[in-house]
Design a protein around this motif. Sequence first.
Motif, PDB file in Angstrom:
ATOM      1  N   ALA B 233       0.839  -1.207   0.000  1.00 56.91           N
ATOM      2  CA  ALA B 233       0.000   0.000   0.000  1.00 56.91           C
ATOM      3  C   ALA B 233       0.873   1.256   0.000  1.00 56.91           C
ATOM      4  N   THR B 234       1.953   1.209   0.783  1.00 56.14           N
ATOM      5  CA  THR B 234       2.852   2.371   0.852  1.00 56.14           C
ATOM      6  C   THR B 234       3.524   2.608  -0.503  1.00 56.14           C
ATOM      7  N   LEU B 235       3.983   1.524  -1.115  1.00 54.63           N
ATOM      8  CA  LEU B 235       4.637   1.655  -2.428  1.00 54.63           C
ATOM      9  C   LEU B 235       3.657   2.177  -3.474  1.00 54.63           C
ATOM     10  N   LEU B 236       2.422   1.683  -3.380  1.00 52.54           N
ATOM     11  CA  LEU B 236       1.381   2.149  -4.307  1.00 52.54           C
ATOM     12  C   LEU B 236       1.181   3.665  -4.146  1.00 52.54           C
ATOM     13  N   GLU B 237       1.118   4.098  -2.905  1.00 55.61           N
ATOM     14  CA  GLU B 237       0.923   5.539  -2.660  1.00 55.61           C
ATOM     15  C   GLU B 237       2.100   6.345  -3.194  1.00 55.61           C
ATOM     16  N   LEU B 238       3.298   5.827  -2.937  1.00 47.93           N
ATOM     17  CA  LEU B 238       4.488   6.565  -3.387  1.00 47.93           C
ATOM     18  C   LEU B 238       4.612   6.566  -4.913  1.00 47.93           C
ATOM     19  N   ALA B 239       4.023   5.554  -5.566  1.00 51.33           N
ATOM     20  CA  ALA B 239       4.104   5.481  -7.032  1.00 51.33           C
ATOM     21  C   ALA B 239       3.466   6.696  -7.703  1.00 51.33           C
ATOM     22  N   PHE B 240       2.577   7.355  -7.000  1.00 52.50           N
ATOM     23  CA  PHE B 240       1.914   8.527  -7.572  1.00 52.50           C
ATOM     24  C   PHE B 240       2.886   9.680  -7.820  1.00 52.50           C
ATOM     25  N   VAL B 241       4.104   9.568  -7.288  1.00 49.27           N
ATOM     26  CA  VAL B 241       5.096  10.629  -7.492  1.00 49.27           C
ATOM     27  C   VAL B 241       5.412  10.796  -8.982  1.00 49.27           C
ATOM     28  N   ILE B 242       5.265   9.719  -9.736  1.00 46.81           N
ATOM     29  CA  ILE B 242       5.570   9.779 -11.170  1.00 46.81           C
ATOM     30  C   ILE B 242       4.685  10.820 -11.882  1.00 46.81           C
ATOM     31  N   GLY B 243       3.501  11.020 -11.339  1.00 50.49           N
ATOM     32  CA  GLY B 243       2.579  11.984 -11.929  1.00 50.49           C
ATOM     33  C   GLY B 243       3.086  13.416 -11.896  1.00 50.49           C
ATOM     34  N   LEU B 254      -4.747   5.812 -12.510  1.00 57.61           N
ATOM     35  CA  LEU B 254      -6.194   5.616 -12.365  1.00 57.61           C
ATOM     36  C   LEU B 254      -6.489   4.187 -11.896  1.00 57.61           C
ATOM     37  N   LEU B 255      -5.788   3.251 -12.508  1.00 53.77           N
ATOM     38  CA  LEU B 255      -5.945   1.843 -12.124  1.00 53.77           C
ATOM     39  C   LEU B 255      -5.495   1.637 -10.670  1.00 53.77           C
ATOM     40  N   LEU B 256      -4.360   2.246 -10.315  1.00 51.63           N
ATOM     41  CA  LEU B 256      -3.852   2.121  -8.939  1.00 51.63           C
ATOM     42  C   LEU B 256      -4.846   2.714  -7.942  1.00 51.63           C
ATOM     43  N   PHE B 257      -5.486   3.798  -8.350  1.00 52.73           N
ATOM     44  CA  PHE B 257      -6.489   4.430  -7.479  1.00 52.73           C
ATOM     45  C   PHE B 257      -7.593   3.415  -7.137  1.00 52.73           C
ATOM     46  N   VAL B 259      -7.488   0.138  -7.417  1.00 54.05           N
ATOM     47  CA  VAL B 259      -6.916  -0.986  -6.642  1.00 54.05           C
ATOM     48  C   VAL B 259      -6.850  -0.592  -5.166  1.00 54.05           C
ATOM     49  N   PHE B 260      -6.387   0.641  -4.908  1.00 52.88           N
ATOM     50  CA  PHE B 260      -6.259   1.114  -3.530  1.00 52.88           C
ATOM     51  C   PHE B 260      -7.624   1.181  -2.843  1.00 52.88           C
ATOM     52  N   MET B 261      -8.590   1.748  -3.549  1.00 53.25           N
ATOM     53  CA  MET B 261      -9.924   1.928  -2.952  1.00 53.25           C
ATOM     54  C   MET B 261     -10.555   0.582  -2.595  1.00 53.25           C
ATOM     55  N   ILE B 262     -10.464  -0.374  -3.529  1.00 54.16           N
ATOM     56  CA  ILE B 262     -11.109  -1.680  -3.312  1.00 54.16           C
ATOM     57  C   ILE B 262     -10.389  -2.455  -2.205  1.00 54.16           C
ATOM     58  N   THR B 263      -9.050  -2.396  -2.217  1.00 50.54           N
ATOM     59  CA  THR B 263      -8.284  -3.087  -1.177  1.00 50.54           C
ATOM     60  C   THR B 263      -8.590  -2.483   0.190  1.00 50.54           C
ATOM     61  N   ASP B 264      -8.718  -1.160   0.228  1.00 54.42           N
ATOM     62  CA  ASP B 264      -9.024  -0.473   1.483  1.00 54.42           C
ATOM     63  C   ASP B 264     -10.375  -0.938   2.040  1.00 54.42           C
ATOM     64  N   ILE B 265     -11.327  -1.146   1.143  1.00 50.06           N
ATOM     65  CA  ILE B 265     -12.648  -1.623   1.578  1.00 50.06           C
ATOM     66  C   ILE B 265     -12.543  -3.053   2.122  1.00 50.06           C
ATOM     67  N   LEU B 266     -11.808  -3.899   1.393  1.00 53.60           N
ATOM     68  CA  LEU B 266     -11.720  -5.309   1.785  1.00 53.60           C
ATOM     69  C   LEU B 266     -10.920  -5.512   3.067  1.00 53.60           C
ATOM     70  N   VAL B 267      -9.791  -4.840   3.157  1.00 49.17           N
ATOM     71  CA  VAL B 267      -8.895  -5.098   4.298  1.00 49.17           C
ATOM     72  C   VAL B 267      -9.218  -4.222   5.498  1.00 49.17           C
ATOM     73  N   MET B 268      -9.493  -2.953   5.247  1.00 48.62           N
ATOM     74  CA  MET B 268      -9.687  -2.018   6.362  1.00 48.62           C
ATOM     75  C   MET B 268     -11.150  -1.677   6.608  1.00 48.62           C
ATOM     76  N   ARG B 269     -12.007  -2.062   5.699  1.00 53.84           N
ATOM     77  CA  ARG B 269     -13.433  -1.671   5.773  1.00 53.84           C
ATOM     78  C   ARG B 269     -13.576  -0.152   5.867  1.00 53.84           C
ATOM     79  N   ILE B 270     -12.804   0.527   5.009  1.00 57.31           N
ATOM     80  CA  ILE B 270     -12.894   1.989   4.923  1.00 57.31           C
ATOM     81  C   ILE B 270     -13.244   2.347   3.487  1.00 57.31           C
ATOM     82  N   LYS B 271     -14.306   3.134   3.320  1.00 59.29           N
ATOM     83  CA  LYS B 271     -14.688   3.581   1.977  1.00 59.29           C
ATOM     84  C   LYS B 271     -14.174   5.001   1.775  1.00 59.29           C
ATOM     85  N   TYR B 272     -13.321   5.144   0.791  1.00 58.68           N
ATOM     86  CA  TYR B 272     -12.725   6.452   0.557  1.00 58.68           C
ATOM     87  C   TYR B 272     -13.208   7.062  -0.753  1.00 58.68           C
TER      88      TYR B 272
END
Lengths: 175, 296
Positions: B233-243, B254-257, B259-272
């Motif tokens: 998750a941390t690496l995914l967040e840091l990958a946005f630096v390329i933008g 966009l795809l990473l976004f 992936v992050f949102m869905i994983t956050d729902i599944l693992v953390m039960r947080i909807k962002y």
Amino acid sequence: MYLRTLYKYKKWLFWLVTIVIVIQGIIFLKQGAVATPFFNYGMYSEKIPYLDNYPVYKIYANGKLLQGNDFSIQGWDRIYVPLLKFEGKDTVNAEMIDIRNRLLYKLRLGSLDRKNAHFENPDFDDQDFYSWYRQYLSCVTGVSVNDLLIVKQDYQWNGSRLLPGDSLVIWPTIP
Amino acid sequence: MEWKQTPSGGLPGDLANDPLIRRQQTRVIYLYLLITILLFFDRWLNGMLLTQLQPSFFVNQMNVTMWGQMLTGIHEVFINNPNACKWADALLLLLPLVYTALHLKNKVSLKLATGLGILIFNFVYVQCYVVYPSNSIEGHIGWLIFPVVLLCHNPVKFSLALRFIRYALLYFFVSAGLWKIRNAGLFYPDQMSATILYQHTALLVTAPDSFLSSAYYWLAGHSVISYLLYLAATLLELAFVIGFFTVKADKILLLLFFVFMITDILVMRIKYWEISYLIIPLFFSTKEIFSIRPSR
């Protein structure tokens, strides 16, 4: 590049965005209070150790324990968060009011602290909260909740499960 | 790019009337409206509208701007006041609808006035909404800053505002990654296991035999695998630096976004999903509307 484009186009836009960046930078470095819309996005970044106790509020509506998996994510938050906030005394916020008043004095706006009434929930005690909460639960669950029991129980992590420990009835209070 | 002609063959000074630019501006506004409608119905279905939350008390937060707003007492208007809540919820949906209609009718002044109305209304609404037990304010950053785009009719300003929103998205993710380094969560092997226990205690206790609880117990008991999730998750967040350096990777971001949102729902039960407004520029970063540069 973006800032250069802004500078060439409208200098005031350049300065506006520069100020936004500076404020966000300060908020990031100071790591304390934020100021909408300048936030810190450090969710779950602090070291979170295993706890000795995991306190849980168990909600019994009409004698039945409400279970987290019977509700959507936000549906469960809707049930659990108000209780957590109220029992966590987040409605009182004496410490935060103190911090805010000190800031107001620093800004020479000391007289504004008289407006503290706006920062405090007026006449909102356990009786008020649980009276509201019972009706609220009826709306959320779609079942009329006549009997409400709230138990706070500690749980301990043994490496594979959470094991029950001491418990205390929070509501109704025993006279 | 600096055009000698507008994309449709007009003079550079005539960008506002260029059909292609106008069409792309309209698509941005349509996407804004679509996200607003989806978020509104998501709140409605999950009982998270102000009306459904039935605010009866509030909590203070460490937010200087919020304190300023609270001095006015406006947050108390919604306490035990269903009518005020209903009006506020209705405006949340109505204002963007009115804005879109005014844009299509080409009523520029009224449209910009409505855009300003949305900016101010969202600001007040969000700061009231989060003082009641609901959601964190950070997730509402899209509600708060995207209306800046709605203040721009001139294509150059519109384009610059879109690029600003894109940078805000990049900052959101990159800073979230940097915080995990700064606060040392990334260097603590038990971080994710302990976080899962902390985050899901009530679920684990009230429904210990459910599929979800079994999955979370498994993750809590397997620190290495949990930590790898946190690291990913941390690496995914840091990958946005390329933008910050190129728009060529925006579709991947966009795809990473998602992936992050869905994983956050599944693992953390947080909807962002509330931050979805910030991804609008990613859909347009290779389009003409995004690459307009002011002529000297």
